[in-house]
Design a protein around this motif. Structure first.
Motif, mmCIF file in Angstrom:
data_model
loop_
_atom_site.group_PDB
_atom_site.id
_atom_site.type_symbol
_atom_site.label_atom_id
_atom_site.label_comp_id
_atom_site.label_asym_id
_atom_site.label_seq_id
_atom_site.Cartn_x
_atom_site.Cartn_y
_atom_site.Cartn_z
ATOM 1 N N GLN A 34 0.866 -1.176 0.000
ATOM 2 C CA GLN A 34 0.000 0.000 0.000
ATOM 3 C C GLN A 34 0.901 1.223 0.000
ATOM 4 O O GLN A 34 1.775 1.356 0.849
ATOM 5 C CB GLN A 34 -0.897 0.030 1.235
ATOM 6 C CG GLN A 34 -1.708 1.315 1.329
ATOM 7 C CD GLN A 34 -2.610 1.326 2.533
ATOM 8 O OE1 GLN A 34 -3.779 1.036 2.404
ATOM 9 N NE2 GLN A 34 -2.074 1.662 3.690
ATOM 10 N N VAL A 35 0.694 2.098 -0.980
ATOM 11 C CA VAL A 35 1.418 3.364 -1.031
ATOM 12 C C VAL A 35 0.417 4.446 -0.649
ATOM 13 O O VAL A 35 -0.683 4.499 -1.184
ATOM 14 C CB VAL A 35 1.997 3.632 -2.438
ATOM 15 C CG1 VAL A 35 2.804 4.925 -2.447
ATOM 16 C CG2 VAL A 35 2.848 2.455 -2.902
ATOM 17 N N TRP A 36 0.793 5.293 0.311
ATOM 18 C CA TRP A 36 -0.135 6.274 0.860
ATOM 19 C C TRP A 36 0.536 7.638 0.982
ATOM 20 O O TRP A 36 1.765 7.743 0.998
ATOM 21 C CB TRP A 36 -0.664 5.822 2.222
ATOM 22 C CG TRP A 36 0.456 5.529 3.200
ATOM 23 C CD1 TRP A 36 1.054 4.320 3.420
ATOM 24 C CD2 TRP A 36 1.106 6.467 4.061
ATOM 25 N NE1 TRP A 36 2.046 4.452 4.362
ATOM 26 C CE2 TRP A 36 2.094 5.755 4.775
ATOM 27 C CE3 TRP A 36 0.962 7.824 4.298
ATOM 28 C CZ2 TRP A 36 2.926 6.364 5.709
ATOM 29 C CZ3 TRP A 36 1.786 8.437 5.226
ATOM 30 C CH2 TRP A 36 2.751 7.717 5.921
ATOM 31 N N ALA A 37 -0.308 8.660 1.080
ATOM 32 C CA ALA A 37 0.160 10.021 1.338
ATOM 33 C C ALA A 37 -0.896 10.738 2.160
ATOM 34 O O ALA A 37 -2.096 10.567 1.930
ATOM 35 C CB ALA A 37 0.418 10.770 0.037
ATOM 36 N N ASP A 38 -0.431 11.524 3.133
ATOM 37 C CA ASP A 38 -1.319 12.322 3.973
ATOM 38 C C ASP A 38 -1.241 13.771 3.524
ATOM 39 O O ASP A 38 -0.150 14.312 3.322
ATOM 40 C CB ASP A 38 -0.909 12.224 5.444
ATOM 41 C CG ASP A 38 -1.101 10.834 6.013
ATOM 42 O OD1 ASP A 38 -1.752 10.004 5.360
ATOM 43 O OD2 ASP A 38 -0.586 10.579 7.121
ATOM 44 N N LEU A 39 -2.423 14.382 3.403
ATOM 45 C CA LEU A 39 -2.500 15.784 3.001
ATOM 46 C C LEU A 39 -3.315 16.545 4.035
ATOM 47 O O LEU A 39 -4.311 16.036 4.547
ATOM 48 C CB LEU A 39 -3.132 15.897 1.618
ATOM 49 C CG LEU A 39 -2.282 15.175 0.573
ATOM 50 C CD1 LEU A 39 -3.088 14.132 -0.119
ATOM 51 C CD2 LEU A 39 -1.661 16.152 -0.364
ATOM 52 N N ASP A 40 -2.879 17.760 4.322
ATOM 53 C CA ASP A 40 -3.509 18.566 5.359
ATOM 54 C C ASP A 40 -3.784 19.953 4.806
ATOM 55 O O ASP A 40 -2.855 20.643 4.360
ATOM 56 C CB ASP A 40 -2.570 18.647 6.576
ATOM 57 C CG ASP A 40 -3.251 19.174 7.810
ATOM 58 O OD1 ASP A 40 -4.086 20.119 7.682
ATOM 59 O OD2 ASP A 40 -2.950 18.681 8.887
ATOM 60 N N ALA A 41 -5.046 20.362 4.830
ATOM 61 C CA ALA A 41 -5.421 21.670 4.297
ATOM 62 C C ALA A 41 -4.733 22.807 5.036
ATOM 63 O O ALA A 41 -4.512 23.877 4.484
ATOM 64 C CB ALA A 41 -6.942 21.849 4.355
ATOM 65 N N SER A 42 -4.340 22.585 6.297
ATOM 66 C CA SER A 42 -3.677 23.653 7.053
ATOM 67 C C SER A 42 -2.252 23.912 6.563
ATOM 68 O O SER A 42 -1.658 24.923 6.921
ATOM 69 C CB SER A 42 -3.673 23.337 8.542
ATOM 70 O OG SER A 42 -2.855 22.207 8.812
ATOM 71 N N ASP A 43 -1.710 23.011 5.719
ATOM 72 C CA ASP A 43 -0.383 23.249 5.149
ATOM 73 C C ASP A 43 -0.404 24.437 4.206
ATOM 74 O O ASP A 43 0.605 25.092 4.015
ATOM 75 C CB ASP A 43 0.122 22.029 4.387
ATOM 76 C CG ASP A 43 0.507 20.893 5.310
ATOM 77 O OD1 ASP A 43 0.779 21.147 6.502
ATOM 78 O OD2 ASP A 43 0.531 19.742 4.852
ATOM 79 N N GLY A 44 -1.548 24.679 3.600
ATOM 80 C CA GLY A 44 -1.735 25.864 2.765
ATOM 81 C C GLY A 44 -1.026 25.817 1.437
ATOM 82 O O GLY A 44 -1.656 25.714 0.416
ATOM 83 N N ASP A 45 0.290 25.884 1.427
ATOM 84 C CA ASP A 45 1.007 26.017 0.158
ATOM 85 C C ASP A 45 1.233 24.700 -0.554
ATOM 86 O O ASP A 45 1.572 24.679 -1.715
ATOM 87 C CB ASP A 45 2.345 26.723 0.369
ATOM 88 C CG ASP A 45 3.337 25.921 1.198
ATOM 89 O OD1 ASP A 45 2.975 24.831 1.704
ATOM 90 O OD2 ASP A 45 4.480 26.379 1.328
ATOM 91 N N PHE A 46 1.056 23.582 0.110
ATOM 92 C CA PHE A 46 1.232 22.249 -0.470
ATOM 93 C C PHE A 46 2.536 22.115 -1.235
ATOM 94 O O PHE A 46 2.583 21.609 -2.328
ATOM 95 C CB PHE A 46 0.045 21.868 -1.359
ATOM 96 C CG PHE A 46 -1.178 21.609 -0.553
ATOM 97 C CD1 PHE A 46 -1.293 20.459 0.204
ATOM 98 C CD2 PHE A 46 -2.197 22.531 -0.521
ATOM 99 C CE1 PHE A 46 -2.413 20.223 0.974
ATOM 100 C CE2 PHE A 46 -3.326 22.292 0.255
ATOM 101 C CZ PHE A 46 -3.437 21.147 0.994
ATOM 102 N N GLY A 47 3.604 22.608 -0.631
ATOM 103 C CA GLY A 47 4.930 22.384 -1.181
ATOM 104 C C GLY A 47 5.359 23.361 -2.243
ATOM 105 O O GLY A 47 6.413 23.230 -2.835
ATOM 106 N N GLU A 48 4.574 24.371 -2.532
ATOM 107 C CA GLU A 48 4.945 25.333 -3.580
ATOM 108 C C GLU A 48 6.034 26.259 -3.100
ATOM 109 O O GLU A 48 6.215 26.535 -1.974
ATOM 110 C CB GLU A 48 3.724 26.153 -4.001
ATOM 111 C CG GLU A 48 2.664 25.277 -4.628
ATOM 112 C CD GLU A 48 1.382 26.034 -4.914
ATOM 113 O OE1 GLU A 48 1.242 27.203 -4.530
ATOM 114 O OE2 GLU A 48 0.502 25.447 -5.516
#
Length: 140
Positions: A126-140
């Motif tokens: 299983q390959v997974w990733a967690d995303l959090d809206a509070s991160d805001g910029d999402f790595g930009e």
């Protein structure tokens, strides 16, 4: 619902054929889950990450299907995961300037802020990733 060892979390899951068109079906499932949970702030990043994970499974896995799961981890946090029947773990590559592919895990890494991984299974992974809206910029 998904049992996580720390309790049951709300989740949507679907088995899809291992073909390129399944990335679109996976995004549809993701949008449904995020709409129900009122989590639009994470949608764009989650769609891109899930597309990359499904595409990797379609290209590199074996057998005829993949399993997609979208799990709500918290108020603004979601996990997207793809299970396939290959034991080979994804490895980041360094693509050449003219290469059309090979950047998928870089995208996953950036948008998840490094919160991704691989859980080996007896019959695959299983390959997974967690995303959090509070991160805001999402790595930009």
């Amino acid at each position: 619902m998904v049992e996580t060892g720390t309790g049951v979390l709300p989740a949507y899951t679907e088995t899809l054929p291992r073909r390129p068109e399944s990335a679109s079906d996976a995004r549809r499932l993701l949008r449904l889950a995020l709409n129900v949970w009122g989590m639009d702030g994470v949608r764009d990043a989650a769609e891109m990450v899930l597309s990359e994970l499904v595409t990797n499974a379609v290209v590199h896995a074996r057998r005829d299907s993949v399993r997609v799961t979208v799990t709500r981890l918290g108020e603004a946090r979601v996990r997207v995961a793809v299970v396939d029947l290959s034991r080979e773990h994804p490895r980041p590559r360094t693509p050449g300037v003219n290469d059309e592919g090979g950047r998928g895990l870089e995208i996953v890494e950036a948008l998840s802020h490094g919160r991704w991984g691989v859980d080996p299974k007896r019959w695959g992974k299983q390959v997974w990733a967690d995303l959090d809206a509070s991160d805001g910029d999402f790595g930009e």
